[in-house]
Write a protein that holds these residues in place. Structure first.
Motif, PDB file in Angstrom:
ATOM      1  N   MET A 157       0.867  -1.212   0.000  1.00  0.00           N
ATOM      2  CA  MET A 157       0.000   0.000   0.000  1.00  0.00           C
ATOM      3  C   MET A 157       0.892   1.247   0.000  1.00  0.00           C
ATOM      4  O   MET A 157       2.065   1.223   0.331  1.00  0.00           O
ATOM      5  CB  MET A 157      -0.929  -0.024   1.194  1.00  0.00           C
ATOM      6  N   SER A 158       0.372   2.342  -0.462  1.00  0.00           N
ATOM      7  CA  SER A 158       1.174   3.581  -0.457  1.00  0.00           C
ATOM      8  C   SER A 158       0.297   4.709   0.052  1.00  0.00           C
ATOM      9  O   SER A 158      -0.891   4.523   0.243  1.00  0.00           O
ATOM     10  CB  SER A 158       1.636   3.875  -1.893  1.00  0.00           C
ATOM     11  N   SER A 159       0.912   5.840   0.178  1.00  0.00           N
ATOM     12  CA  SER A 159       0.174   6.949   0.810  1.00  0.00           C
ATOM     13  C   SER A 159      -0.999   7.361  -0.062  1.00  0.00           C
ATOM     14  O   SER A 159      -1.035   7.073  -1.272  1.00  0.00           O
ATOM     15  CB  SER A 159       1.110   8.144   0.981  1.00  0.00           C
ATOM     16  N   GLN A 160      -1.912   8.055   0.560  1.00  0.00           N
ATOM     17  CA  GLN A 160      -3.099   8.482  -0.196  1.00  0.00           C
ATOM     18  C   GLN A 160      -2.706   9.437  -1.311  1.00  0.00           C
ATOM     19  O   GLN A 160      -3.256   9.400  -2.406  1.00  0.00           O
ATOM     20  CB  GLN A 160      -4.100   9.156   0.766  1.00  0.00           C
ATOM     21  N   LEU A 161      -1.714  10.242  -1.024  1.00  0.00           N
ATOM     22  CA  LEU A 161      -1.255  11.203  -2.042  1.00  0.00           C
ATOM     23  C   LEU A 161      -0.781  10.440  -3.273  1.00  0.00           C
ATOM     24  O   LEU A 161      -1.136  10.769  -4.404  1.00  0.00           O
ATOM     25  CB  LEU A 161      -0.087  12.042  -1.484  1.00  0.00           C
ATOM     26  N   VAL A 162      -0.036   9.359  -3.050  1.00  0.00           N
ATOM     27  CA  VAL A 162       0.474   8.573  -4.183  1.00  0.00           C
ATOM     28  C   VAL A 162      -0.691   7.911  -4.913  1.00  0.00           C
ATOM     29  O   VAL A 162      -0.789   7.945  -6.131  1.00  0.00           O
ATOM     30  CB  VAL A 162       1.489   7.509  -3.695  1.00  0.00           C
ATOM     31  N   GLN A 163      -1.605   7.361  -4.144  1.00  0.00           N
ATOM     32  CA  GLN A 163      -2.740   6.679  -4.779  1.00  0.00           C
ATOM     33  C   GLN A 163      -3.548   7.629  -5.641  1.00  0.00           C
ATOM     34  O   GLN A 163      -4.010   7.288  -6.725  1.00  0.00           O
ATOM     35  CB  GLN A 163      -3.638   6.052  -3.705  1.00  0.00           C
ATOM     36  N   GLN A 164      -3.695   8.887  -5.148  1.00  0.00           N
ATOM     37  CA  GLN A 164      -4.590   9.815  -5.847  1.00  0.00           C
ATOM     38  C   GLN A 164      -3.874  10.562  -6.983  1.00  0.00           C
ATOM     39  O   GLN A 164      -4.483  10.880  -7.997  1.00  0.00           O
ATOM     40  CB  GLN A 164      -5.156  10.831  -4.844  1.00  0.00           C
ATOM     41  N   TYR A 165      -2.582  10.840  -6.843  1.00  0.00           N
ATOM     42  CA  TYR A 165      -1.939  11.764  -7.796  1.00  0.00           C
ATOM     43  C   TYR A 165      -0.766  11.170  -8.567  1.00  0.00           C
ATOM     44  O   TYR A 165      -0.123  11.880  -9.348  1.00  0.00           O
ATOM     45  CB  TYR A 165      -1.471  13.020  -7.056  1.00  0.00           C
ATOM     46  N   TYR A 166      -0.488   9.860  -8.340  1.00  0.00           N
ATOM     47  CA  TYR A 166       0.681   9.292  -9.034  1.00  0.00           C
ATOM     48  C   TYR A 166       0.331   8.050  -9.835  1.00  0.00           C
ATOM     49  O   TYR A 166      -0.664   7.373  -9.556  1.00  0.00           O
ATOM     50  CB  TYR A 166       1.789   8.958  -8.011  1.00  0.00           C
ATOM     51  N   ARG A 167       1.138   7.794 -10.832  1.00  0.00           N
ATOM     52  CA  ARG A 167       1.037   6.518 -11.566  1.00  0.00           C
ATOM     53  C   ARG A 167       1.915   5.538 -10.778  1.00  0.00           C
ATOM     54  O   ARG A 167       3.093   5.328 -11.108  1.00  0.00           O
ATOM     55  CB  ARG A 167       1.540   6.711 -13.003  1.00  0.00           C
ATOM     56  N   ALA A 168       1.335   4.990  -9.709  1.00  0.00           N
ATOM     57  CA  ALA A 168       2.121   4.231  -8.733  1.00  0.00           C
ATOM     58  C   ALA A 168       2.858   3.061  -9.376  1.00  0.00           C
ATOM     59  O   ALA A 168       3.940   2.671  -8.937  1.00  0.00           O
ATOM     60  CB  ALA A 168       1.195   3.726  -7.615  1.00  0.00           C
ATOM     61  N   LYS A 224      -5.897  12.996  12.753  1.00  0.00           N
ATOM     62  CA  LYS A 224      -4.672  12.322  13.205  1.00  0.00           C
ATOM     63  C   LYS A 224      -4.959  10.998  13.890  1.00  0.00           C
ATOM     64  O   LYS A 224      -4.212  10.045  13.759  1.00  0.00           O
ATOM     65  CB  LYS A 224      -3.924  13.255  14.180  1.00  0.00           C
ATOM     66  N   GLU A 225      -6.086  10.914  14.644  1.00  0.00           N
ATOM     67  CA  GLU A 225      -6.308   9.715  15.472  1.00  0.00           C
ATOM     68  C   GLU A 225      -6.174   8.455  14.637  1.00  0.00           C
ATOM     69  O   GLU A 225      -5.378   7.571  14.923  1.00  0.00           O
ATOM     70  CB  GLU A 225      -7.714   9.722  16.110  1.00  0.00           C
ATOM     71  N   ASN A 226      -6.916   8.389  13.502  1.00  0.00           N
ATOM     72  CA  ASN A 226      -6.878   7.077  12.820  1.00  0.00           C
ATOM     73  C   ASN A 226      -5.732   6.981  11.813  1.00  0.00           C
ATOM     74  O   ASN A 226      -5.811   6.269  10.838  1.00  0.00           O
ATOM     75  CB  ASN A 226      -8.242   6.806  12.153  1.00  0.00           C
ATOM     76  N   LEU A 227      -4.693   7.788  12.045  1.00  0.00           N
ATOM     77  CA  LEU A 227      -3.527   7.676  11.158  1.00  0.00           C
ATOM     78  C   LEU A 227      -2.397   6.991  11.906  1.00  0.00           C
ATOM     79  O   LEU A 227      -2.189   7.260  13.089  1.00  0.00           O
ATOM     80  CB  LEU A 227      -3.044   9.074  10.753  1.00  0.00           C
ATOM     81  N   THR A 228      -1.709   6.117  11.235  1.00  0.00           N
ATOM     82  CA  THR A 228      -0.519   5.513  11.882  1.00  0.00           C
ATOM     83  C   THR A 228       0.638   5.593  10.891  1.00  0.00           C
ATOM     84  O   THR A 228       0.443   5.633   9.671  1.00  0.00           O
ATOM     85  CB  THR A 228      -0.790   4.010  12.184  1.00  0.00           C
ATOM     86  N   LEU A 230       1.933   8.818   6.810  1.00  0.00           N
ATOM     87  CA  LEU A 230       0.885   8.599   7.798  1.00  0.00           C
ATOM     88  C   LEU A 230      -0.312   8.051   7.036  1.00  0.00           C
ATOM     89  O   LEU A 230      -0.880   8.723   6.181  1.00  0.00           O
ATOM     90  CB  LEU A 230       0.531   9.925   8.493  1.00  0.00           C
ATOM     91  N   GLY A 231      -0.616   6.810   7.298  1.00  0.00           N
ATOM     92  CA  GLY A 231      -1.689   6.185   6.526  1.00  0.00           C
ATOM     93  C   GLY A 231      -2.805   5.713   7.419  1.00  0.00           C
ATOM     94  O   GLY A 231      -2.591   5.427   8.592  1.00  0.00           O
ATOM     95  N   GLY A 232      -3.977   5.681   6.832  1.00  0.00           N
ATOM     96  CA  GLY A 232      -5.124   5.125   7.565  1.00  0.00           C
ATOM     97  C   GLY A 232      -5.058   3.615   7.414  1.00  0.00           C
ATOM     98  O   GLY A 232      -4.180   3.082   6.737  1.00  0.00           O
ATOM     99  N   ASN A 233      -5.959   2.868   8.021  1.00  0.00           N
ATOM    100  CA  ASN A 233      -5.959   1.409   7.852  1.00  0.00           C
ATOM    101  C   ASN A 233      -6.919   1.045   6.702  1.00  0.00           C
ATOM    102  O   ASN A 233      -6.840   0.031   6.091  1.00  0.00           O
ATOM    103  CB  ASN A 233      -6.408   0.714   9.132  1.00  0.00           C
ATOM    104  N   GLU A 234      -7.821   1.980   6.359  1.00  0.00           N
ATOM    105  CA  GLU A 234      -8.830   1.588   5.364  1.00  0.00           C
ATOM    106  C   GLU A 234      -8.169   1.400   3.985  1.00  0.00           C
ATOM    107  O   GLU A 234      -8.591   0.624   3.165  1.00  0.00           O
ATOM    108  CB  GLU A 234      -9.942   2.637   5.282  1.00  0.00           C
TER     109      GLU A 234
END
Lengths: 379, 273, 72
Positions: free
Chosen positions: B1-12, C5-9, C64-68
């Motif tokens: 898995m990767s960060s949300q920023l990568v998922q949303q804005y990158y060709r991962a 922040k809470e649900n981020l790890t 910092l990522g969520g679990n979902e």
């Protein structure tokens, strides 16, 4: 009754009329004699048809900006002459590899270097084919009248859109600056070709994937919602750079074959009095006008002289010239340079027939008499 | 898995990217995508154009309309895209060599026109892709593979250069001050005219090693210790600014924007039709 | 990013880490270290989720990522 639209028009102006008739909506260029009227008329006419004109800081930028306009979905053109044509070469190669439709007009003047800026020449013919580095497909058309300039500009746009590549209109100063009667065809009579678009909403659109039955990949425009990548590096179907030799082989072969496999669709030429001709004049662009009158004069004296005029100069009409060479005692190539398209004729017909050259490198047009005296010389 | 920023804005699937360990370009690229996120821009309406060099590989990884052009010509290509489709947010990612050496002519003219393009120069003071030659921003006296006896050139201040040419937004940020850089990119995009950010990056592999600048972390600390915010600098005596460079916003004014002015010409005729 | 922040790890993506050491050096709470040139969380308890590591990671290898969003 259709009102016929007859005008007295300069070649350069007819080029812009043809471009707009073909759907040009973007022009980017830089002033250079003897092409500048093309920029001036474009600047004047484009905003009136909802199109856009921009004068850039040099010809390199002019070429780049025209490509950018095409990527954003507009049919784009740039025009220049020798010195600018040299500057544009790298970005022409970019448009060839990234397969971007764009029309480049070269109103040839006497070179090399600054040369004779207001004097005609046809000295950039080989540069059109070999000017940029690396192998790439080339299409170049060459008008010899103001009306034909209009028609061939339309054809350049259609070929660029159909084969997704840069297409050259190789004018010369003679045709570019002369004024002639021209009947502008009604829009309904002009065949327009638009680039192949991807099916709307195609989730897995690949900008460089050729689907079944297609010659080229479908081309979306920036902003249409496909978010694709374009690069001048060798790239795979996703448009992303690749160092793989297989990917390079596949891509390069495909783009070379776009022209190679469609010669019949691309190549056109004009012949007159060739059925019984023993001497064939081979000429193109402005010089073809002199060759035509030399042929007429010779015919009036009962000499069996015919004429072959390539309208598509690249790819060169090889098959037909090969056939004519078998029948002709000699071919005289007349062109305003030190010997360029004659090299193609020699490549094709040397040994089959005698090949002669009437050239000019002093900025003058070749006169009918100069060609006529060559006819008499080789009789 | 990767960060949300990568998922949303990158060709991962194209990551990890090609830049060397510790190269600052990844930080700058991330800041650009973070700014785009913060502004809530529509990805389909963002076009990122680059030239040639390490910097210019960035658009390939980013999930927008992306265009990797020829060396020095990003701004000219981008001008074509912007003129043809002014509703696109056009961002140019370029390097110090790409933008101010071979691309210098296009830089000053794009600025002069005040066309609405946001240009971010990934400035690492070196030609990295070609192996460490000095560039127009390499400090005088520093080494490069083509300046083996010390660079005798003076270097450009890119922000001042762009401002003199007509840019209506100029700023400088660094890979260390990434939080501030994100803000600068946001403001640059919001500026309806030519915006230029001189984004100081680090090149540990060539510039750093050749000039003995220490580790990646040393080079980042150098940025931290030698950058002074322009507003703070105004209150500091000259000797405090010795050997330092200014960051932050330098210019932010509004002037007629090129594509809008051209649109007025078109509209003049649309009324007539 | 968006979520609170809470649900981020703190999460790491080892295969993208190139061992540059920036996050380790600039983490205000010494939560991180390099092991065999790869990022390692050594003391997650001390993490204050300030995000400076993610901010300055050139390779998107720490965030910092969520679990979902586990799946991708």
């Amino acid at each position: 009754m259709k009102k016929n639209n007859i005008k007295l028009m300069q070649g350069n102006e007819a080029c812009v009329e043809g471009a707009i008739a073909a759907g040009m909506k973007f022009y980017a260029g830089y002033p250079i004699t003897p092409s500048t009227e093309i920029a001036e008329v474009s600047a004047q006419k484009l905003p009136r048809v909802g199109g856009k004109f921009i004068q850039m800081e040099d010809e390199i930028a002019g070429m780049a900006t025209a490509i950018g306009g095409s990527l954003a979905g507009l049919k784009s053109m740039t025009a220049t002459s020798g010195p600018g044509f040299s500057l544009k070469q790298e970005n022409i190669g970019y448009a060839a590899l990234a397969e971007i439709p764009v029309v480049i007009v070269n109103v040839q003047r006497s070179g090399p270097s600054t040369g004779l800026p207001t004097a005609p020449s046809q000295g950039d013919m080989m540069q059109a084919k070999w000017g940029t580095h690396g192998d790439h497909p080339v299409i170049a058309l060459c008008p010899s009248s103001v009306k034909e300039t209009f028609d061939l500009t339309v054809r350049c746009f259609n070929l660029a859109e159909k084969y997704r590549m840069p297409v050259f209109l190789m004018l010369d100063e003679v045709v570019g600056h002369m004024r002639e009667k021209i009947e502008i065809p009604d829009a309904s009579e002009i065949e327009i070709y638009d680039r192949l678009k991807p099916t709307p909403g195609d989730e897995n659109y690949l900008p460089y994937k050729v689907e079944e039955g297609q010659i080229v990949p479908a081309m979306a425009a920036y902003g249409d919602g496909y978010r694709f990548h374009v690069t001048g590096l060798i790239h795979d179907e996703s448009g992303f750079p690749s160092n793989s030799t297989e990917v390079a082989q596949t891509l390069m072969t495909r783009i070379m074959k776009k022209v190679e496999d469609n010669i019949n669709d691309i190549v056109t030429y004009e012949e007159s009095n060739t059925d019984d001709a023993e001497i064939i004049l081979l000429s193109y662009g402005g010089t073809a006008r002199s060759a035509k009158s030399a042929m007429k004069k010779a015919r009036e004296m009962g000499l069996k002289v015919g004429m072959f005029r390539p309208i598509t100069v690249w790819p060169f009409p090889e098959e037909r010239v090969k056939e004519l060479a078998k029948q002709a005692k000699s071919i005289i190539v007349a062109e305003m340079n030190y010997g360029q398209m004659v090299l193609e004729v020699e490549r094709i017909a040397k040994g089959t027939t005698d090949i002669y050259h009437v050239g000019k490198i002093n900025g003058e047009v070749i006169s009918p008499d100069e060609i006529f005296s060559k006819i008499k010389e080789v009789l | 898995m990767s960060s949300q920023l990568v998922q949303q804005y990158y060709r991962a699937d194209k990551l990890p990217h090609i830049w060397c360990p510790g190269c600052g370009h990844g930080i700058l690229m991330r800041s650009v995508s973070q700014a785009i996120h913060n502004l809530g821009l529509d990805k389909d309406k963002v076009c990122i154009v680059s030239g040639i060099g390490c910097s210019s590989r960035a658009p390939g990884y980013m999930d927008f309309n992306t265009l990797h052009t020829t060396h020095g010509r990003a701004l000219a290509f981008a001008t074509g895209v912007k003129m043809a489709r002014p509703e696109l947010e056009v961002i140019v990612v370029t390097g110090d060599g790409d933008a101010t050496a071979i691309g210098g002519n296009h830089l000053i003219h794009a600025a002069r026109r005040n066309i609405n393009i946001t240009t971010i120069v990934f400035n690492n003071n070196v030609y990295g892709m070609t192996g460490g030659q000095y560039s127009p921003t390499t400090p005088t006296g520093d080494l490069g593979t083509t300046a083996p006896y010390g660079n005798i050139d003076k270097s450009f201040d890119i922000a001042t250069l762009a401002e003199a040419a007509g840019a209506t937004y100029t700023a400088r940020g660094t890979a260390y001050h990434a939080q501030q850089l994100i803000k600068l990119v946001e403001n640059a995009i919001k500026n309806k005219g030519f915006s230029l950010i001189d984004a100081i990056s680090i090149c540990p592999t060539y510039y750093g090693r050749k000039n003995k600048k220490g580790s990646v972390v040393d080079m980042m600390n150098w940025l931290k210790d030698h950058a002074v915010d322009a507003k703070v600098a105004q209150k500091l005596p000259p000797e405090k600014l010795e050997g330092k460079f200014l960051i932050g916003e330098f210019k932010n004014v509004t002037e007629p924007e090129y594509t809008e002015e051209y649109q007025k010409i078109i509209e003049r005729f649309q009324k007539e039709r | 990013m968006g979520n609170q922040k809470e649900n981020l790890t703190l999460k790491i993506k080892k295969d993208w880490c190139k061992g540059c050491g920036i996050c380790v050096a600039f983490c205000p709470k010494q939560v991180l270290d390099l092991k065999d040139d790869k990022i390692e969380i050594v003391d997650i308890e001390k993490c204050i989720k300030c995000g400076l590591c993610e901010l300055r990671c050139p390779d998107f290898a720490i965030f910092l990522g969520g679990n979902e969003d586990e799946e991708k």
